[in-house]
Design a protein around this motif. Sequence first.
Motif, PDB file in Angstrom:
ATOM      1  N   ARG A  80      65.762   3.635 -10.842  1.00 36.06           N
ATOM      2  CA  ARG A  80      66.204   4.925 -10.826  1.00 36.06           C
ATOM      3  C   ARG A  80      65.236   6.004 -11.321  1.00 36.06           C
ATOM      4  O   ARG A  80      65.181   7.038 -10.466  1.00 36.06           O
ATOM      5  CB  ARG A  80      67.496   5.148 -11.693  1.00 36.06           C
ATOM      6  CG  ARG A  80      68.139   6.531 -11.348  1.00 36.06           C
ATOM      7  CD  ARG A  80      69.414   6.639 -12.239  1.00 36.06           C
ATOM      8  NE  ARG A  80      70.051   8.050 -12.039  1.00 36.06           N
ATOM      9  CZ  ARG A  80      70.674   8.454 -11.082  1.00 36.06           C
ATOM     10  NH1 ARG A  80      71.083   7.831 -10.288  1.00 36.06           N
ATOM     11  NH2 ARG A  80      71.242   9.664 -11.156  1.00 36.06           N
ATOM     12  N   ALA A  81      64.400   5.794 -12.245  1.00 35.60           N
ATOM     13  CA  ALA A  81      63.432   6.857 -12.585  1.00 35.60           C
ATOM     14  C   ALA A  81      62.146   6.765 -11.489  1.00 35.60           C
ATOM     15  O   ALA A  81      61.758   8.092 -11.313  1.00 35.60           O
ATOM     16  CB  ALA A  81      63.003   6.273 -14.039  1.00 35.60           C
ATOM     17  N   GLN A  82      61.944   5.613 -10.793  1.00 33.98           N
ATOM     18  CA  GLN A  82      60.813   5.994  -9.786  1.00 33.98           C
ATOM     19  C   GLN A  82      61.515   6.608  -8.750  1.00 33.98           C
ATOM     20  O   GLN A  82      60.679   7.299  -8.090  1.00 33.98           O
ATOM     21  CB  GLN A  82      60.482   4.533  -9.412  1.00 33.98           C
ATOM     22  CG  GLN A  82      59.828   3.712 -10.487  1.00 33.98           C
ATOM     23  CD  GLN A  82      59.690   2.211 -10.136  1.00 33.98           C
ATOM     24  OE1 GLN A  82      60.498   1.613  -9.481  1.00 33.98           O
ATOM     25  NE2 GLN A  82      58.619   1.615 -10.471  1.00 33.98           N
ATOM     26  N   VAL A  83      62.647   6.459  -8.333  1.00 37.89           N
ATOM     27  CA  VAL A  83      63.410   7.039  -7.108  1.00 37.89           C
ATOM     28  C   VAL A  83      63.422   8.527  -7.263  1.00 37.89           C
ATOM     29  O   VAL A  83      63.145   9.281  -6.479  1.00 37.89           O
ATOM     30  CB  VAL A  83      64.540   6.627  -6.897  1.00 37.89           C
ATOM     31  CG1 VAL A  83      65.316   7.348  -5.732  1.00 37.89           C
ATOM     32  CG2 VAL A  83      64.612   5.196  -6.257  1.00 37.89           C
ATOM     33  N   VAL A  84      63.721   8.930  -8.518  1.00 33.57           N
ATOM     34  CA  VAL A  84      63.716  10.674  -8.855  1.00 33.57           C
ATOM     35  C   VAL A  84      62.461  11.061  -8.886  1.00 33.57           C
ATOM     36  O   VAL A  84      62.429  11.983  -8.363  1.00 33.57           O
ATOM     37  CB  VAL A  84      64.664  10.413 -10.355  1.00 33.57           C
ATOM     38  CG1 VAL A  84      64.580  12.080 -10.931  1.00 33.57           C
ATOM     39  CG2 VAL A  84      66.051  10.278 -10.272  1.00 33.57           C
ATOM     40  N   ALA A  85      61.638  10.172  -9.493  1.00 33.88           N
ATOM     41  CA  ALA A  85      60.034  10.783  -9.482  1.00 33.88           C
ATOM     42  C   ALA A  85      59.761  11.053  -7.925  1.00 33.88           C
ATOM     43  O   ALA A  85      59.022  11.965  -7.588  1.00 33.88           O
ATOM     44  CB  ALA A  85      59.055   9.953 -10.170  1.00 33.88           C
ATOM     45  N   GLU A  86      59.943  10.286  -7.239  1.00 34.11           N
ATOM     46  CA  GLU A  86      59.447  10.236  -5.700  1.00 34.11           C
ATOM     47  C   GLU A  86      60.228  11.403  -4.951  1.00 34.11           C
ATOM     48  O   GLU A  86      59.554  12.253  -4.195  1.00 34.11           O
ATOM     49  CB  GLU A  86      59.639   8.920  -5.122  1.00 34.11           C
ATOM     50  CG  GLU A  86      58.741   7.644  -5.218  1.00 34.11           C
ATOM     51  CD  GLU A  86      59.306   6.542  -4.526  1.00 34.11           C
ATOM     52  OE1 GLU A  86      59.962   6.615  -3.632  1.00 34.11           O
ATOM     53  OE2 GLU A  86      58.577   5.444  -4.793  1.00 34.11           O
TER      54      GLU A  86
END
Length: 127
Positions: A33-39
């Motif tokens: 989830r953190a990677q998607v939010v960062a993208e």
Amino acid sequence: MKAFASVLMISASLIAGAAQAATSADAPVSKTRAQVVAELQQARAEGLLSTGEADYPAVVQANAGAKTRAQVESELVVAEAAGQVSTGESDYPPLAAQTNASSTTRAAVEAEYAQLAAAGQLPQTTF
């Protein structure tokens, strides 16, 4: 009829078993989830997201390696000098495109056609 139904049931169960036997190596790698939010935040900062009809499609910002106005103008001058720019219907296609014309004469093409026809090497078509 019962034998046919039995064959179908057995083949369906074998296919289902093979589908369930897929290993975890076959599964796609998922993002956290953190990677998607960062993208998402990065795309929003770069202006790559559209929020409605007014800004669709999203405007892609010019990259740093783009040509300058002076470079584009100089390329245009060179292309115009080479006759590669069309300015209207009367000069289409540009003259540079016509320089690759065939040097074979019509008479030579007709002679080759007659030779192929006499040898029976032309495809036979019916209309």
